[in-house]
Design a protein around this motif. Structure first.
Motif: not given
Lengths: 234, 248, 239
Positions: B92-94, C126-131, C149-160
């Motif tokens: 969703p972020h891309m 908990s942010a990581l687990e929302t992904v 996967v962590m770098r491009y998929v999980v982290l960017p979503q978890a950060v916000s």
């Protein structure tokens, strides 16, 4: 890092609890803390529920007032509030509060704000279609609240308010600042009293106080997580 | 030799056997549709082929190479196997283009220009040339699934797996996704499809594999399976899709 | 009733103007600014270290790293269920008996990090687990390695997702610094206590104290409210 001497010193330090009534005194001190926390929690639950319901009313002014109160209570460190109640009220309004009374007053005002926000969140988390389906089967507004909204709200609130209890107990440690004779104060007295016989006893006293707090808070945290887990499974 | 070969595959979840001795093979360019009631193990089978699940026994061989239970270089194997899921799984972020580029650029280290060109061609072909810079939340379910298919295709996989890709879609969007898959099959892509769309299965499949209870019950040409299934269980299953009750 | 209230508030303002010693306030404001600087300074170091500790612990617990994960869990329980004040007492007054002598500053920073680490861990994990799992799996499906996967998929979503929680933690940690005076750090509380003790200027000292914390914390509160609203908006918009 821990040399033999240090271990020796620690074991000697703990011997202070076998002298006289030292351990009992410390426990009694903890009870003072817990009492203040318990009274504050009960009052917060009551006023917080009212406050939370107030936060969901339509009137804009009431909502704005609630919001300002909540923000103020959240922004001010509890210790600052405690100082204002203990030192400030005495001077400004001529009301002389004991340390205990000032603590209960402040923690209740803070707890009311926090509990109120939890209640508001729980009330608003009941989805609109729940109200719709309540109306669809011909319930009155009161019945919808009683049979549909209230049970769902309470369910949500139980673990959250358990966490509030933990926070309240932790916050209660501040009462030592306003001269209440509680667990830390008694600990300091024990350390003073045994300065000559057991000079290292502060390590034991503070360690025991640390774990006393830990166990009391941990029990509530544990209950909260057990309830939460059970609710998730059901 | 077959492109994909599954031999004596066994898979348990705890003590539940989900796959009990499953064997079949898929030739290059062949389209195989796996049918069966819910819980028959068909989705698990796809997940095993893509290495998302480990297997207890048996082998999965892709292009002469054993790919089951590899731990170290599984992510390299996965580049050869494309998969599309039931839930729209775009990041969703891309935006759409970044979603498509991520794999080819980061996993395969390919040239950006080349991949962008390929991605644009594919988007054109699936009817989304103007959605390059859109974010997933701005797309409909059907559009998201078409992008997900393009994302998998841009890895240049040797085989594509589709796991009930239309099951979560609104009915009016199913067709656009199925059309894309049909075109792909006509292009000669090797495909393994799990679906509940019987008409579609019949139209696209070179071969039907019917599974029940973690086993392959029947393997047949689509014409034969849909008109005259050999197994009793196959017959029962197909009856679910024909409505034979009438009002009195 | 309204009139009474009017007179009442008028009286309070009148009292306030007459009783408050503005000259005194002018004199002590620099003390408060200095103390606020110190509070912020310590809080900032504590927050940065908490961030690091929290992120590390969150990753350990997220990946369920053997041995380290239960140890981290124990630390988090310990930290979450004890007050900072007691932690400081232990660090400052008890540890010297073991030959570990820490300065007041060190105690404060260690204490704040010990406390903040667990709060940050909770937010980040908990942010990581929302992904969702399917997001991770589709990352794997396009051939990304675990790290990618962590770098491009999980982290960017978890950060916000974690930003509102992070802001709340920052606010919480700044507030918690108010107990630092117990280990003889000359922070805001310390200055206020001093002024009350030395000059009996209770009102002035307390007003300035409240205003100081307000100035420190209001921006954080506004930012965190904004972040939360934005996040909610963003979530409504996504799949």
């Amino acid at each position: 890092m821990l040399s033999l001497e240090a271990i020796d010193a620690i074991s000697k330090a703990f011997s202070v609890f076998f002298m006289g009534k030292n351990f009992i005194r410390l426990v009694m001190g903890l009870l003072v803390t817990i009492q203040i926390a318990a009274v504050s929690v009960l009052l917060s639950l009551f006023f917080g529920t009212l406050f939370g319901m107030l936060m969901t009313v339509q009137n804009r002014f009431i909502r704005a007032f609630c919001k300002i109160y909540l923000e103020f209570m959240r922004i001010m460190p509890q210790l600052v509030l405690l100082f204002m109640a203990y030192y400030g009220l005495t001077r400004t309004l001529g009301i002389s509060l004991s340390g205990e009374a000032a603590s209960v007053l402040v923690f209740t005002m803070w707890g009311t704000a926090e509990m109120g926000d939890l209640v508001r969140g729980a009330l608003q988390s009941v989805p609109a279609h729940q109200y719709d389906s309540g109306m669809a089967i011909g319930l009155t507004d009161k019945q919808i609240f009683r049979y549909i909204v209230l049970p769902q709200t309470l369910r949500r609130l139980v673990p959250l308010s358990m966490n509030l209890v933990t926070r309240m107990i932790k916050t209660t440690s501040l009462v030592v600042f306003v001269g209440v004779i509680e667990v830390v104060k008694i600990g300091q007295q024990i350390i003073e009293g045994n300065r000559l016989t057991v000079p290292t006893c502060s390590i034991a006293v503070y360690a025991v106080i640390f774990f006393m707090y830990f166990f009391v808070c941990w029990i509530f945290s544990l209950m909260a997580s057990v309830i939460e887990k059970r609710q998730k499974e059901a | 030799m077959a492109l994909l070969e599954i031999s004596h595959l066994k898979k348990n979840f705890d003590k539940n056997a989900v796959l009990k001795d499953v064997s079949f093979s898929v030739e290059k360019g062949e389209v195989v549709v796996i049918l069966g009631p819910s819980g028959c193990g068909k989705s698990t089978l796809l997940r095993c082929i893509n290495g998302l699940e480990s297997v207890q026994d048996g082998k999965i061989i892709l292009d002469g190479e054993v790919i089951s239970n590899r731990t170290k270089d599984m992510h390299l194997i996965r580049q050869k196997v494309g998969m599309v899921f039931q839930s729209y799984d775009l990041f969703p972020h891309m935006n759409v283009l970044d979603n498509i580029l991520l794999g080819p650029m980061k996993a395969q280290h390919r040239d950006k220009k080349e991949v962008v060109k390929e991605a644009e061609e594919w988007l054109e072909r699936v009817g989304l040339p103007d959605k390059k810079l859109a974010y997933p939340r701005q797309l409909s379910g059907g559009q998201k699934q078409r992008v997900a298919i393009v994302r998998a295709l841009c890895m240049n996989p040797e085989v594509m797996l589709f796991d009930e890709v239309t099951a979560a879609l609104d009915p009016e969007m199913v067709r656009e996704v199925l059309d894309v898959m049909m075109n792909l099959a006509n292009d000669g892509m090797t495909m393994l499809i799990v679906t509940h769309q019987m008409d579609f299965a019949r139209a696209i499949a070179d071969r039907i594999i019917f599974m029940d209870g973690g086993q392959i019950v029947e393997e047949a040409e689509p014409g034969q399976f849909f008109t005259n299934p050999k197994s009793e269980r196959g017959k029962k299953f197909l009856e679910n899709f024909t409505f034979k009750v009438y009002r009195k | 009733m309204a009139a009474l209230f009017y007179i009442d508030s008028f009286l309070i303002i009148d009292y306030f103007l007459r009783a408050v010693d503005f000259e005194f306030i002018k004199q002590v404001i620099p003390l408060y600014i200095e103390a606020a600087g110190l509070t912020l300074h310590l809080a900032l170091i504590g927050i940065i270290l908490s961030f690091a500790v929290g992120l590390l612990c969150a990753l350990i617990r997220y990946y369920k790293v053997p041995v380290l994960s239960p140890i981290t869990g124990f630390y988090i329980e310990l930290s979450r269920n004890t007050p900072l004040l007691i932690q400081l007492f232990f660090l400052y007054f008890a540890l010297p008996n073991l030959g570990i002598k820490l300065s007041s500053f060190q105690c404060c920073i260690i204490g704040l990090t010990f406390l903040g680490g667990s709060y940050m861990e909770e937010t980040f994990r908990s942010a990581l687990e929302t992904v969702s799992r399917v997001q991770i799996e589709s990352g794997q499906c396009i051939g990304l390695s675990g790290l990618q996967v962590m770098r491009y998929v999980v982290l960017p979503q978890a950060v916000s997702v974690s930003i509102p929680g992070f802001c709340a933690n920052v606010m919480f940690l700044i507030k918690e610094t108010s107990v630092f005076s117990i280990v003889a750090v000359a922070d805001l509380m310390y200055v206020a206590k001093d002024l009350i003790g030395l000059y009996y200027k209770t009102d002035e000292a307390l007003w300035l104290l409240a205003v100081s914390y307000f100035i420190l914390l209001l921006p954080v509160s506004i930012i965190s409210g904004y972040a939360e609203r934005r996040l909610r908006y963003a979530q409504f918009g996504s799949n």
